[in-house]
Design an enzyme around this catalytic site. Structure first.
Site, short mmCIF file in Angstrom:
data_model
loop_
_atom_site.label_atom_id
_atom_site.label_comp_id
_atom_site.label_asym_id
_atom_site.label_seq_id
_atom_site.Cartn_x
_atom_site.Cartn_y
_atom_site.Cartn_z
N ASP A 120 0.85 -1.18 0.00
CA ASP A 120 0.00 0.00 0.00
C ASP A 120 0.88 1.24 0.00
OD1 ASP A 120 -2.52 1.27 0.03
OD2 ASP A 120 -2.34 1.65 2.17
N HIS A 127 -3.68 14.04 0.48
CA HIS A 127 -3.93 13.16 1.63
C HIS A 127 -2.78 13.22 2.63
CE1 HIS A 127 -5.19 9.72 4.00
NE2 HIS A 127 -4.04 9.11 3.74
N GLU A 192 -10.32 3.89 3.47
CA GLU A 192 -9.40 4.56 2.56
C GLU A 192 -9.80 4.18 1.15
OE1 GLU A 192 -5.40 5.29 5.22
OE2 GLU A 192 -5.31 3.81 3.60
N GLU A 194 -9.14 3.83 -2.50
CA GLU A 194 -7.89 3.69 -3.24
C GLU A 194 -8.13 3.01 -4.59
OE1 GLU A 194 -4.65 2.10 -1.03
OE2 GLU A 194 -5.41 2.80 0.90
N ASP A 226 -9.09 0.17 1.79
CA ASP A 226 -8.11 -0.32 2.76
C ASP A 226 -8.56 0.15 4.15
OD1 ASP A 226 -5.84 -1.75 3.45
OD2 ASP A 226 -4.56 0.01 3.41
N ARG A 230 -7.82 3.74 13.08
CA ARG A 230 -6.93 4.86 13.31
C ARG A 230 -6.37 4.89 14.74
NH1 ARG A 230 -5.49 6.31 8.25
NH2 ARG A 230 -7.31 6.83 6.97
N GLN A 233 -3.75 2.11 14.92
CA GLN A 233 -2.63 2.56 14.10
C GLN A 233 -1.84 3.67 14.79
OE1 GLN A 233 -3.86 4.11 10.30
NE2 GLN A 233 -1.79 4.55 9.61
N LYS A 246 -4.08 -1.84 10.09
CA LYS A 246 -4.39 -1.89 8.67
C LYS A 246 -4.57 -3.31 8.13
CE LYS A 246 -3.43 1.55 6.30
NZ LYS A 246 -4.30 2.55 5.68
N THR A 250 -8.69 -5.75 3.72
CA THR A 250 -8.59 -4.87 2.56
C THR A 250 -9.57 -5.39 1.52
OG1 THR A 250 -6.25 -4.40 2.99
CG2 THR A 250 -7.08 -3.95 0.77
N GLU A 351 -9.92 12.56 7.19
CA GLU A 351 -9.86 13.89 6.58
C GLU A 351 -11.24 14.55 6.52
OE1 GLU A 351 -7.05 13.70 2.92
OE2 GLU A 351 -7.81 11.68 3.29
#
Length: 405
Positions: A120, A127, A192, A194, A226, A230, A233, A246, A250, A351
């Site tokens: 990844d 971002h 996420e 992606e 993904d 948070r 992490q 993470k 996925t 975000e």
């Protein structure tokens, strides 16, 4: 023009032809199919019927995963795409080929390929800048290495799951509001949005892949979610980066859009400053004009633009192999979160809600800072096709279920 009904108006028209692996209730054996409108062309059935006579890829097309076909390389991919296009546009072949069509609503979709490795990346400047401002508010948002190399990390191939698979809320260590270290379900579960690139033709161990060889190795594209915890992490990632926050899941789309189908979507990539090192230089620097859409429980919450990604897929592949690491058939590498300059362009809740301080309002009247149990997230995307047509990449969706234990 295809003779398949609805193909001319579909985002899965004759210029797209994505590959997937499916089964049906009456025939549970997985097999390779190509989508055209609301139908799937069963390639195993086409091979068995002899429509592929003279084709040296028959064995690969009869497999239960795309890996053997992807391993054959670009010449075979081009040949088969041409044969499928001919079969679906030539009226003289209509009677024979139509016997191999299966309605999409009768199909059970599977992982389209067997993942080998998963990498990844962190390729969006918007971002990376947003997360830098959130996590390091009194420092430069981008770390010194970010504009010199495509930052990435290794994930777990074993937790790549097909669209539609539920995602169990992960558990792990996290720091509570009062600073205590606790264990339990993540309370800051995120997404996420992606774009993933699937390696077909492998490379040799010890021999790096150049950016200009990108199309010789990459078979196609899938959408990726993904999922990210948070809080887990944030506690674990220093100094070695993402791990349990993470690696639990996925999600990928079940339709792989061939690279050739995106020829009309090629777009000039952003200028890079400083000038990159020679192994990352491209003689033809391009990205793809993909328009993503992120929906949470049916409410569209973001429209991330992929064309603005700072590091291109070709540069990511080159960096992934520059130390001599080989690319293997079935390798998946993802772009990292796709985000643009505006709030509505951001591909993560981190975000969109600015770390939970600005919750999103959904159409049912509820709000979200991070994901709750039973929330469903769907990521879709479109791209320009030839002569004004539109291609729709296979969506990726998943529903959060409660933690186990």
């Amino acid at each position: 023009m295809s003779w398949v009904q609805g193909a001319a108006e579909s985002n899965y028209g004759i210029h797209h032809l994505p590959y997937g692996v499916f089964s049906t209730k009456n025939d549970p054996t997985p097999r390779i199919g190509v989508r055209i409108a609301d139908q799937i062309l069963d390639l195993r059935m086409i091979v068995a019927a002899g429509t592929c006579s003279g084709c040296d890829t028959c064995s690969a097309l009869s497999a239960t995963t795309l890996n053997p076909f992807m391993a054959l390389g670009r010449d075979a991919w081009t040949q088969v795409r041409g044969q499928i296009t001919e079969a679906l546009t030539n009226n003289e072949m209509r009677t024979a080929v139509s016997q191999g069509l299966v309605p999409v609503n009768e199909a059970i979709m599977h992982l389209p390929f067997t993942p080998a490795d998963y990498v990844d990346f962190y390729a969006s400047e918007h971002h990376a800048t947003n997360l830098g401002r959130i996590l390091r508010p009194n420092s430069e948002p981008l770390l010194p290495n970010w504009r010199h190399l495509p930052v990435g990390y290794h994930g777990r191939a074993g937790t790549i799951i097909p669209s539609g698979t539920d995602v169990v809320r992960p558990c792990g260590q996290r720091k509570s509001a009062d600073g205590e270290i606790v264990f339990g379900p993540s309370v800051r579960l995120d997404i996420e949005a992606e774009v993933g690139f699937v390696v077909g033709a492998p490379s040799r161990l010890g021999k790096p892949v150049t950016p200009d060889d990108f199309a010789e190795h990459v078979f196609g594209v899938v959408l990726v979610n993904d999922w990210s915890a948070r809080d887990i992490q944030g506690w674990e990632y220093q100094p070695l980066g993402p791990f349990l926050g993470k690696s639990f899941a996925t999600s990928i789309g079940t339709w792989v859009t061939p690279l050739d189908a995106l020829a009309a979507a090629r777009a000039e990539a952003p200028e890079q400053d400083p000038v990159v090192l020679p192994y990352l230089k491209e003689s033809d620097r391009f990205g793809y004009e993909l328009s993503l859409s992120v929906s949470l429980n049916g409410t569209e919450v973001a429209r991330p633009p992929f064309a603005q990604m700072y590091w291109t897929p070709a540069q990511q592949l080159a960096h992934m192999t520059v130390n001599g690491a080989s690319a293997r058939t079935g390798d998946l590498y993802a772009s990292g979160t796709v985000s643009g300059p505006n709030r509505e362009d951001c591909g993560s809740l981190m975000e969109l809600t600015w770390a939970g301080s600005q919750p999103l309002a959904l159409s049912d009247g509820s709000t979200r800072a991070f994901l709750e149990d039973n929330d469903t997230v769907t990521i879709s995307a479109t791209a320009p096709g030839p002569r004004g047509s539109v291609i729709g990449l296979g969506e990726v969706t998943g529903t959060v279920t409660p933690a186990i234990g």
